[in-house]
Design an enzyme around this catalytic site. Structure first.
Site, PDB file in Angstrom:
ATOM      1  N   ARG A  70     -39.593   3.130 -15.473  1.00 59.98           N
ATOM      2  CA  ARG A  70     -40.103   2.390 -16.623  1.00 59.98           C
ATOM      3  C   ARG A  70     -41.148   1.391 -16.143  1.00 59.98           C
ATOM      4  O   ARG A  70     -41.047   0.839 -15.048  1.00 59.98           O
ATOM      5  CB  ARG A  70     -38.982   1.617 -17.337  1.00 59.98           C
ATOM      6  CG  ARG A  70     -37.976   2.495 -18.038  1.00 59.98           C
ATOM      7  CD  ARG A  70     -38.584   3.100 -19.300  1.00 59.98           C
ATOM      8  NE  ARG A  70     -37.661   3.973 -19.993  1.00 59.98           N
ATOM      9  CZ  ARG A  70     -37.784   5.289 -20.032  1.00 59.98           C
ATOM     10  NH1 ARG A  70     -38.758   5.905 -19.385  1.00 59.98           N
ATOM     11  NH2 ARG A  70     -36.938   6.010 -20.723  1.00 59.98           N
ATOM     12  N   GLU A  99     -49.145   0.486 -22.081  1.00 63.09           N
ATOM     13  CA  GLU A  99     -49.620   1.869 -22.168  1.00 63.09           C
ATOM     14  C   GLU A  99     -50.373   2.054 -23.479  1.00 63.09           C
ATOM     15  O   GLU A  99     -49.897   1.616 -24.520  1.00 63.09           O
ATOM     16  CB  GLU A  99     -48.451   2.841 -22.089  1.00 63.09           C
ATOM     17  CG  GLU A  99     -47.756   2.797 -20.742  1.00 63.09           C
ATOM     18  CD  GLU A  99     -46.590   3.766 -20.616  1.00 63.09           C
ATOM     19  OE1 GLU A  99     -46.450   4.665 -21.459  1.00 63.09           O
ATOM     20  OE2 GLU A  99     -45.826   3.625 -19.659  1.00 63.09           O
ATOM     21  N   HIS A 118     -47.285   9.220 -19.328  1.00 66.78           N
ATOM     22  CA  HIS A 118     -45.837   9.478 -19.295  1.00 66.78           C
ATOM     23  C   HIS A 118     -45.514  10.630 -20.254  1.00 66.78           C
ATOM     24  O   HIS A 118     -44.991  10.437 -21.343  1.00 66.78           O
ATOM     25  CB  HIS A 118     -45.088   8.207 -19.702  1.00 66.78           C
ATOM     26  CG  HIS A 118     -43.615   8.286 -19.542  1.00 66.78           C
ATOM     27  ND1 HIS A 118     -43.008   8.390 -18.319  1.00 66.78           N
ATOM     28  CD2 HIS A 118     -42.619   8.271 -20.450  1.00 66.78           C
ATOM     29  CE1 HIS A 118     -41.699   8.435 -18.483  1.00 66.78           C
ATOM     30  NE2 HIS A 118     -41.451   8.359 -19.769  1.00 66.78           N
TER      31      HIS A 118
END
Length: 155
Positions: A70, A99, A118
């Site tokens: 994470r 992000e 991701h």
């Protein structure tokens, strides 16, 4: 939660007493943990400075960090500084504190940085499997059953 030694030992896994000891021992570290108050900014400049740049066989291999856990576990400013100074040889991550990364993010100009979105679960196979799980859950609810995989909001 941590692995018990009786589980780890038969698999040839050596458990260390702390993250500090891990970083003192390993030239290659891959992060796979939840973001909790205890793990937020777990990996900072001091941890990175502890990493040996040689392997257990004495070969110079540099120090390498991978974060597929994470964003927020690795201190990105400290990672960028360590990459620029050469303390850290490479950093690969598909998770970030913010992000998507802004164009002026310090990691983007670093030598040895590899960043990807991701989206590891975005393969055709994974999407097919998710679609089947959703359909099975819908059918279960329509049949008056609780879905096997669980659904948020179903008691």
């Amino acid at each position: 939660p941590h692995a018990a030694s009786e589980t780890a030992s038969p698999l040839g896994v050596t458990l260390l007493p702390s993250a500090e000891e891990l970083f003192c021992t390993c030239s290659h570290v891959s992060l796979h943990c939840a973001l909790t108050p205890q793990t937020r900014l777990l990996v900072g400049g001091e941890m990175l400075e502890r990493m040996p740049a040689v392997g257990p066989d004495g070969a110079a291999c540099g120090s390498h960090l991978i974060n597929v856990a994470r964003g927020g576990i690795a201190d990105e400013a400290a990672v960028a500084a360590a990459l620029h100074s050469g303390t850290l040889t490479s950093y690969a991550s598909d998770v970030f504190d913010q992000e998507p990364l802004p164009a002026d993010h310090p990691l983007l100009g670093c030598p040895g940085f590899i960043g990807t979105p991701h989206i590891g679960g975005a393969t055709r196979e994974a999407q097919d499997r998710v679609g089947l799980q959703i359909a099975a859950a819908v059918l279960a609810v329509l049949d008056g059953r609780v879905p096997e995989d669980g659904v948020v909001g179903v008691a």
